[in-house]
Design an enzyme around this catalytic site. Structure first.
Site, PDB file in Angstrom:
ATOM      1  N   ARG A 208       0.483   5.729   3.673  1.00 45.34           N
ATOM      2  CA  ARG A 208       0.206   4.774   3.041  1.00 45.34           C
ATOM      3  C   ARG A 208       1.401   4.352   2.735  1.00 45.34           C
ATOM      4  NH1 ARG A 208      -4.589   4.067   0.128  1.00 45.34           N
ATOM      5  NH2 ARG A 208      -3.816   3.059  -1.855  1.00 45.34           N
TER       6      ARG A 208
ATOM      7  N   MET B 285       0.548  -0.865  -0.208  1.00 49.15           N
ATOM      8  CA  MET B 285      -0.161   0.008  -0.238  1.00 49.15           C
ATOM      9  C   MET B 285       1.047   1.482  -0.156  1.00 49.15           C
ATOM     10  SD  MET B 285      -2.876   1.045   2.612  1.00 49.15           S
ATOM     11  CE  MET B 285      -2.495   1.131   3.933  1.00 49.15           C
ATOM     12  N   CYS B 286       0.753   1.787  -0.515  1.00 47.69           N
ATOM     13  CA  CYS B 286       2.106   2.812  -1.614  1.00 47.69           C
ATOM     14  C   CYS B 286       0.941   4.185  -1.352  1.00 47.69           C
ATOM     15  CB  CYS B 286       3.239   3.007  -2.107  1.00 47.69           C
ATOM     16  SG  CYS B 286       4.400   1.715  -1.847  1.00 47.69           S
ATOM     17  N   GLY B 287       1.638   5.448  -2.172  1.00 46.20           N
ATOM     18  CA  GLY B 287       0.798   6.705  -2.075  1.00 46.20           C
ATOM     19  C   GLY B 287       1.541   7.577  -3.571  1.00 46.20           C
TER      20      GLY B 287
END
Length: 302
Positions: A42, A8-10
């Site tokens: 995130r 979960m990256c942003g």
């Protein structure tokens, strides 16, 4: 037990094709602060910002040079689960810039010691133009959302995987600006803006998109058709088509043949599933799967 672990990256980008003045700059800076805070949740391992400027060709005779400059700001937050930590936005020696929220399971060769963001940026940088970018992205199997700035053409490409498994939102404050982000900031007190003013829409996963920067003061989003319909394994398709004949089988030989083909299809499907799970978990460092604050875990196969 086998586990499916999801990154979960942003990612986010603000593009402005016209100088907004001091009040406009303050408004957008406050919005970017809010976005950065939301994105950092995130991806706690790294949060970076990268700014770019591009001279607008239509305004090269303006007395004030900064008024004729397109501005871009990219934000990337990273939750690192595989390979070496690679902070984002990631930029190569040609100035190409990639912000990536995804996982590459197949389509590009990713060594265990490398990072998919770095490999993808190298692949995108090996050519130029919409057809090249669409061709590279068509190879990828896995969930993703991305922002890619091709510096030679000053063109931004963005989009999501065909199944839309990673979020990417778009907001158009006016015809001169566009915001793209994994998360939307719906209300922010310092901006004196309400939910209607900050209206976000989900980027369609039916195609990819591109924006030409430095061309005019109006930002126009163009559709870039995709060609990433991956064929299913032959035996799997054969098994699915085994019941195309509308005649009801009345002898045991037909029933046995149909059951055999379905068995082959089921085995092929299980093989693909196990390989997908292996790709997801092979290089995840020990101790991270059980950490609730670093990843979400689902049962994949038991």
């Amino acid at each position: 037990h086998l586990f499916i672990v999801r990154n979960m990256c942003g990612i986010a980008a603000l593009l402005r094709a016209k100088f907004q003045g001091e009040d406009g700059n303050k408004k957008y800076e406050a919005l970017l602060i809010a976005l950065t805070q939301a994105l950092s949740r995130r991806g706690p391992d790294s949060v970076l910002r990268e700014e770019i400027s591009i001279m607008n060709k239509e305004n090269q005779t303006d007395e004030s040079q900064h008024k004729s400059t397109s501005q871009g700001l990219f934000i990337g937050s990273v939750l690192n689960l595989r390979g070496p930590l690679t902070p984002q936005p990631l930029k190569d020696s040609h100035g190409n810039l990639l912000v990536w929220n995804g996982e590459i399971f197949r389509g590009l060769q990713i060594p265990d010691s490398d990072n998919d963001t770095a490999v993808l940026l190298r692949e995108l940088g090996n050519g130029t133009g919409p057809s090249h970018v669409a061709g590279v992205m068509s190879k990828i199997e896995g969930p993703y959302a991305f922002l890619y700035l091709e510096r030679r053409s000053n063109r931004l490409y963005f989009g999501r995987d065909p199944l839309g498994r990673r979020s990417l939102l778009i907001h158009r404050p006016d015809e001169n600006s566009v915001l793209l982000s994994s998360v939307g900031v719906w209300c922010y007190a310092d901006l004196n803006l309400n939910e209607e003013t900050l209206k976000w829409e989900e980027v369609s996963n039916d195609s990819l998109f591109t924006i030409k920067l430095g061309h005019s003061e109006n930002i126009q989003v163009e559709i870039l058709p995709r060609s990433d319909k991956q064929p299913l394994p032959t035996e799997f398709v054969k098994g699915l088509n085994a019941t195309e004949n509308e005649d009801i089988p009345i002898d045991n030989d037909n029933i046995d043949e149909m059951s055999h083909q379905r068995g082959i299809a089921a085995e092929e499907f299980l093989k693909e599933l196990l390989q997908a799970v292996s790709d997801r978990t092979r290089t995840v460092p020990k101790g991270r799967c059980g950490s609730k604050n670093r990843s979400s875990v689902q049962w994949g196969h038991r």
